[in-house]
Design a protein around this motif. Structure first.
Motif, short mmCIF file in Angstrom:
data_model
loop_
_atom_site.label_atom_id
_atom_site.label_comp_id
_atom_site.label_asym_id
_atom_site.label_seq_id
_atom_site.Cartn_x
_atom_site.Cartn_y
_atom_site.Cartn_z
N GLY A 1 -11.18 -0.41 -4.60
CA GLY A 1 -10.03 -1.12 -4.06
C GLY A 1 -10.34 -1.77 -2.72
O GLY A 1 -9.92 -2.90 -2.45
N SER B 1 -10.43 -5.76 -1.69
CA SER B 1 -9.75 -6.30 -0.51
C SER B 1 -10.72 -7.10 0.36
O SER B 1 -10.39 -8.18 0.87
CB SER B 1 -9.14 -5.17 0.31
N TYR C 1 0.83 -1.20 0.00
CA TYR C 1 0.00 0.00 0.00
C TYR C 1 0.87 1.26 0.00
O TYR C 1 0.68 2.17 -0.80
CB TYR C 1 -0.91 -0.01 1.23
N GLY D 1 -6.01 -5.24 -4.38
CA GLY D 1 -6.93 -4.26 -3.82
C GLY D 1 -6.20 -3.18 -3.05
O GLY D 1 -6.53 -1.99 -3.15
N ARG D 2 -5.18 -3.57 -2.29
CA ARG D 2 -4.40 -2.59 -1.53
C ARG D 2 -3.63 -1.65 -2.45
O ARG D 2 -3.52 -0.45 -2.17
CB ARG D 2 -3.43 -3.32 -0.59
N ILE E 1 -4.43 -0.77 -5.58
CA ILE E 1 -5.39 0.15 -6.21
C ILE E 1 -5.77 1.25 -5.24
O ILE E 1 -5.81 2.44 -5.59
CB ILE E 1 -6.65 -0.64 -6.66
N THR E 2 -6.03 0.88 -4.00
CA THR E 2 -6.41 1.85 -2.98
C THR E 2 -5.27 2.83 -2.72
O THR E 2 -5.49 4.04 -2.55
CB THR E 2 -6.79 1.14 -1.67
#
Length: 400
Positions: A81, A85, A47, A97-98, A100-101
């Motif tokens: 995102g 996750s 992240y 997902g992390r 993208i976030t």
């Protein structure tokens, strides 16, 4: 107080919550996804690395787009995102997902400050940015402990669904409340941005941000297993520890501003880093004792977050003198430096956890803070008075 600023602060709150809520959920994620604690810790590193890379690169690519739809789109991407996750059936999907976030996080804060300043008179610009970034502070005190508590009661996926809902709600508020026409200067190209890295004082300040603040995440990422296996407290008590850490971050942010004003960048950083070193050095001795461990966590967070506003104000002061047309970009690189430090320290903490064990992680943080202290003299004399208004908009984090 313009409602649009509250919408920006709501977005910052959701972002601050999702970045750090995972700290208290690492053991549950590792068990459910069938992976190790160090691998689950890499979700923090991934992240932070996404924020580091996404902030300058993606901002340069989308910096010409109208600000209102861009801000709304970023918050919707942030929500997506978090949904990915929450629904992740395997480690790869969770990491995706992390990432993208994290990209949405980096770009949102790159453009959010300029949006906030455009909403008010020029003389109130710093206060507008401070209000937006206050969402991060509230996230540290309220969002992260609450999300951890929800995850421990309803499963680690639940907080991500809640945060996705917050992101969608923030996107709705931004769509409704932001002006349709927002004046802005298109973001500089990548080559123009990276010319800032030729400034030695800026490079030194960025290194201190990465090592002094980010280095603590070698320990903080694995605070939950440290406290459950060494301090022998319940997972519920870990939520309380995160609340103490977040409250202390608010104190540290305020104290750091006062230190920077009173002592200047170089001396203020030296004071904060010495305090941080002492707090980290005490961790191996306080960890087995719950009461003193909570006290130690408080002072650790205070001194850690003291560094943020001092570094940020120093960066702005140097940029105003050396590159007055790139102050915002210089500030963005500082956020990237913080997150680069988080990424590296979290990954290193995972390696240590898999090898010597969790009680060795404080020594990695000590080494990082000591290095930051050693290079502090190279900052030189940096004036602080003219940069004092910039002390507030910091990711305690952020303070991002």
């Amino acid at each position: 107080m313009k409602p649009a600023l509250i919408a920006l602060a709501a977005g910052a709150f959701a972002i601050g919550t999702t970045e750090f809520v995972i700290i208290g959920l690492v053991p549950g994620i590792a068990r459910d996804l069938g992976t190790t604690l160090p691998a689950a810790g890499l979700l923090v590193s991934g992240y932070a690395l996404a924020v580091t890379i996404g902030a300058p690169t993606v901002t340069a690519l989308v910096g010409h787009l109208p600000r209102r739809p861009l801000a709304v789109g970023l918050m919707l991407l942030f929500a997506l995102g978090n949904l990915l996750s929450g629904f992740a059936s395997g480690y790869g999907a969770m990491l995706a997902g992390r990432i993208i976030t994290g990209v949405a996080h980096g770009v949102f804060f790159s453009i959010g400050a300029t949006i906030a300043m455009s909403l008010v008179e020029r003389s109130r610009g710093a206060r507008a940015v401070a209000l937006m970034f206050a969402g991060l502070t509230v996230a540290m005190v309220v969002g992260v402990p609450s999300g951890t508590f929800i995850g421990q009661r309803l499963g680690w996926r639940a907080p991500f669904f809640v945060i996705a809902g917050l992101g969608a709600l923030a996107a709705t508020f931004l769509h409704i409340l932001l002006p349709r026409q927002i004046s802005f200067e298109p973001s500089a190209g990548l080559l123009s941005q990276f010319r800032l890295l030729q400034q030695p004082k800026l490079l030194t300040l960025y290194a201190i941000a990465a090592l002094g603040y980010g280095g603590s995440f070698a320990v903080f990422t694995f605070l939950s297993p440290l406290m459950t296996t060494v301090t022998h407290v319940s997972e519920t008590s870990v939520s309380l520890a995160l609340m103490v850490f977040g409250a202390a971050a608010v104190v540290g942010n305020l104290v750091g501003g006062q230190l920077g004003d009173a002592l200047g960048t170089r001396c203020g950083l030296a004071f904060a880093l010495i305090g941080l070193l002492l707090a980290l050095a005490a961790l191996p001795y306080t960890a087995p004792h719950a009461g003193v461990m909570f006290v130690n966590i408080f002072f650790w967070s205070v001194f850690c977050f003291c560094t943020g506003p001092i570094v940020q104000a120093g960066v702005i002061a140097v940029a105003e003198k050396e590159a007055p047309d790139a102050v915002a970009t210089a500030s963005g690189f500082n956020i990237a430096a913080f997150n680069l430090g988080i990424a590296g320290a979290s990954a290193l903490g995972g390696v240590i956890l898999a090898g010597p064990g969790v009680m060795v992680t404080p020594f990695a943080a000590i080494a990082a803070a000591a290095t930051a202290l050693a290079i502090t003299p190279f900052v030189g004399a940096v004036g602080m008075a003219e940069s004092a208004p910039a002390l507030l908009p910091i990711k305690g984090k952020e303070i991002v």
